[in-house]
Design an enzyme around this catalytic site. Structure first.
Site, PDB file in Angstrom:
ATOM      1  N   HIS A   1      36.215 -24.663  65.639  1.00 56.44           N
ATOM      2  CA  HIS A   1      34.751 -24.656  65.668  1.00 56.44           C
ATOM      3  C   HIS A   1      34.216 -23.271  65.300  1.00 56.44           C
ATOM      4  O   HIS A   1      33.339 -23.129  64.444  1.00 56.44           O
ATOM      5  CB  HIS A   1      34.282 -25.062  67.065  1.00 56.44           C
ATOM      6  N   GLU A   2      34.751 -22.256  65.948  1.00 56.78           N
ATOM      7  CA  GLU A   2      34.243 -20.900  65.721  1.00 56.78           C
ATOM      8  C   GLU A   2      34.424 -20.458  64.277  1.00 56.78           C
ATOM      9  O   GLU A   2      33.509 -19.931  63.640  1.00 56.78           O
ATOM     10  CB  GLU A   2      34.945 -19.908  66.654  1.00 56.78           C
TER      11      GLU A   2
ATOM     12  N   HIS B   1      22.722 -27.031  69.770  1.00 62.13           N
ATOM     13  CA  HIS B   1      23.944 -27.687  70.243  1.00 62.13           C
ATOM     14  C   HIS B   1      23.696 -29.151  70.587  1.00 62.13           C
ATOM     15  O   HIS B   1      24.628 -29.954  70.620  1.00 62.13           O
ATOM     16  CB  HIS B   1      24.511 -26.947  71.456  1.00 62.13           C
TER      17      HIS B   1
ATOM     18  N   HIS C   1      32.003 -21.740  61.618  1.00 64.39           N
ATOM     19  CA  HIS C   1      30.702 -21.087  61.454  1.00 64.39           C
ATOM     20  C   HIS C   1      30.750 -20.061  60.321  1.00 64.39           C
ATOM     21  O   HIS C   1      29.782 -19.888  59.584  1.00 64.39           O
ATOM     22  CB  HIS C   1      30.252 -20.434  62.753  1.00 64.39           C
TER      23      HIS C   1
ATOM     24  N   GLU D   1      25.801 -26.516  63.759  1.00 62.37           N
ATOM     25  CA  GLU D   1      26.666 -26.775  64.918  1.00 62.37           C
ATOM     26  C   GLU D   1      27.545 -28.002  64.700  1.00 62.37           C
ATOM     27  O   GLU D   1      28.727 -28.000  65.037  1.00 62.37           O
ATOM     28  CB  GLU D   1      25.812 -26.971  66.175  1.00 62.37           C
TER      29      GLU D   1
ATOM     30  N   TYR E   1      20.165 -21.201  61.381  1.00 61.64           N
ATOM     31  CA  TYR E   1      20.557 -21.554  62.745  1.00 61.64           C
ATOM     32  C   TYR E   1      19.339 -21.843  63.620  1.00 61.64           C
ATOM     33  O   TYR E   1      19.098 -21.189  64.637  1.00 61.64           O
ATOM     34  CB  TYR E   1      21.406 -20.426  63.332  1.00 61.64           C
TER      35      TYR E   1
ATOM     36  N   ASP F   1      17.711 -27.661  71.487  1.00 61.82           N
ATOM     37  CA  ASP F   1      18.684 -26.608  71.207  1.00 61.82           C
ATOM     38  C   ASP F   1      19.646 -27.125  70.136  1.00 61.82           C
ATOM     39  O   ASP F   1      19.985 -28.319  70.104  1.00 61.82           O
ATOM     40  CB  ASP F   1      19.452 -26.266  72.490  1.00 61.82           C
TER      41      ASP F   1
END
Length: 499
Positions: free
Chosen positions: A313-314, A401, A317, A337, A328, A399
């Site tokens: 996931h990281e 997420h 980005h 996300e 974002y 948000d």
């Protein structure tokens, strides 16, 4: 910053990056032809780059992107001698414009190619340019067997004038580690003197550092005496490093083998990872500024956020910033996300690790809530209590997420279809907005469509309607506009109320 938020404001910094970064698959014969063609123009390239008259370029690899960009990797020679650490990559666009990535910016030159010290056994004369001022040197290779029976190929570089050892490394990189989440796993290491370093030379030089509770800087590179890392518990500082390094390695392999992409930026350069950030920091994040991943140790410093899907996931980005640059915030932020959840999940499935089998649950290993539940659910996002299952006019107020929910839901439906089913022992029951039935096309086709859309058709401002258009174009490119896959993409978007 929300849990498993990814960046400290840096993921949206890159706007409207070049699309179409996917690599064209070349056969062995096609690759050989491309290398031969590049080599025929190497002298002209050297002059264009301003290299000295004693320097020459030797083509090592050629990668062609779908948009016509060609990445040519060169080794360099000086007076006919190999230059270690002098490699560079020329990135040439279809319009002829160029950019270059260099291993060193130092001018390649030595006072003389005469060696004052005799050559060690089986050594070759080289120019050592990997750090500091280029130096005439000898490179000797000693083969043997390491303590655990693994073949060893130790390269030792010595100053040809003084005999001083400048560098040494083992070209057989087979370190192992015991991770907290994925069991016993391989990690890339190099030997430097008497110690092994947690540096993955085979994957762009990715390094793993210990911040030791700090919140800035790079930290200290992990080293070890016996190349056996971690013990599977949070009590060992190396354990989190093993998980982070393993996650970075699997993500690299997934990008390369499944997406035709060499590294996060597609330039063959590895990012780096930092673990043990702060004190009981319950988060992980990507930063474009440092081109790195950072992981906290979780509540009570007992559950580092270094599970495989979080690592994937990281790093994704960074991929998003290097391609579409999805802003974002609002719907584009939710898609940003979701892209990380989608490809992070795909990395987990790709790994086929029995200790952490692939699933459509996000962060299920790190127990962020302390009750054994995952962070997010792709089959029915609202199960987390915050995410949206379907698109609505108010989605952009959530948000990012949580506004990622409809895209995550789309990916699950496109991969597996609607209704009740069990995958790798996990039960799912995915609904649809209009009660329709969706038949999945399999996650491999699904993630290839998503990546093609991200890298070719999405921009910084793409919203959900734009994502539908982009993925339909991608499906048309890959499988045809009249294909089952194209129809499935349309049906999956309709099923999450994106029409």
């Amino acid at each position: 910053m929300v849990v498993v938020a990814v960046q400290s404001g840096s993921a949206s910094a890159t706007a409207d990056r070049e699309a179409g970064a996917s690599a064209v698959s070349l056969s062995g014969a096609q690759r050989a032809t491309a290398i031969a063609q590049a080599q025929s123009g190497a002298a002209a390239t050297a002059r264009a780059l301003g290299l000295g008259s004693s320097e020459a370029l030797v083509v090592r690899d050629v990668i062609r992107d779908a948009d016509g960009t060609v990445h040519t990797r060169y080794e360099r020679t000086y007076a006919g001698l190999p230059v270690l650490g002098g490699d560079l990559v020329v990135h040439q666009k279809k319009d002829g414009s160029r950019k270059t990535t260099r291993a060193t910016n130092a001018k390649i030159a030595v006072a003389s190619t005469f060696a004052a010290k005799a050559a060690p056994k089986n050594a070759r004369k080289v120019v050592w340019a990997a750090n500091g001022t280029p130096t005439l040197a000898w490179e000797a290779v000693t083969t043997g067997t390491s303590h655990d029976g693994t073949p060893s190929e130790l390269h030792t570089i010595t100053d040809a004038r003084t005999g001083k050892v400048l560098h040494s490394y083992d070209a057989v990189f087979t370190g192992t580690g015991t991770s907290q989440y994925s069991g016993s796993v391989p990690v890339g290491t190099v030997k430097n003197g008497s110690l092994y370093e947690l540096t993955d030379a085979g994957r762009g030089g990715h390094k793993t550092y210990d911040l030791n509770g700090g919140t800035n800087g790079t930290g200290t590179l992990f080293t070890d005496a016996d190349d056996a890392w971690g013990d599977g518990t949070a009590g060992s500082r190396q354990t989190a490093a093993v998980d982070a390094a393993y996650g970075a390695g699997v993500t690299w392999d997934f990008y390369k083998n499944e997406l035709g992409r060499l590294g996060i930026r597609g330039d063959g350069v590895g990012a780096y990872s930092r673990v043990h950030y702060g004190n009981a920091y319950v988060n992980a994040f990507w930063s474009d500024q440092c081109f790195c991943m950072t992981y906290g140790d979780g509540a009570g410093n007992a559950k580092p956020l270094t599970s495989l899907d979080v690592a994937g996931h990281e790093m994704t980005h960074g991929l998003t910033s290097s391609t579409a640059g999805l802003r974002y915030s609002r719907e584009s932020g939710g898609l940003n996300e979701a892209t990380s959840d989608i490809l992070g999940t795909s990395v987990e499935f790709y790994a086929a690790n029995s200790a952490d089998q692939g699933d459509y649950l996000i962060g299920e290993k790190i127990d962020i809530r302390g009750n054994g539940t995952p962070l997010r659910y792709m089959d029915k996002p609202s199960r987390d209590g915050n995410s949206a299952d379907y698109w609505s006019k108010t989605l952009g107020r959530l948000d990012v997420h949580y506004s990622s929910g409809p895209a995550n839901h789309f990916f699950y439906l496109l991969s597996e279809g609607s209704g009740a089913k069990t995958v790798n022992g996990v039960s799912y029951n995915s609904p649809t907005y209009d009660g329709s039935s969706v038949t999945g096309i399999g996650r491999v086709k699904a993630y290839k469509i998503w990546y093609k859309a991200l890298s070719t058709y999405m921009t910084s401002s793409t919203d959900y309607a734009g994502a539908r258009t982009a993925t339909l174009k991608a499906a048309g490119d890959l499988y045809g506009s009249g294909s089952t896959e194209y129809a499935a993409v349309a049906a999956a978007w309709t099923a999450v109320n994106v029409k």
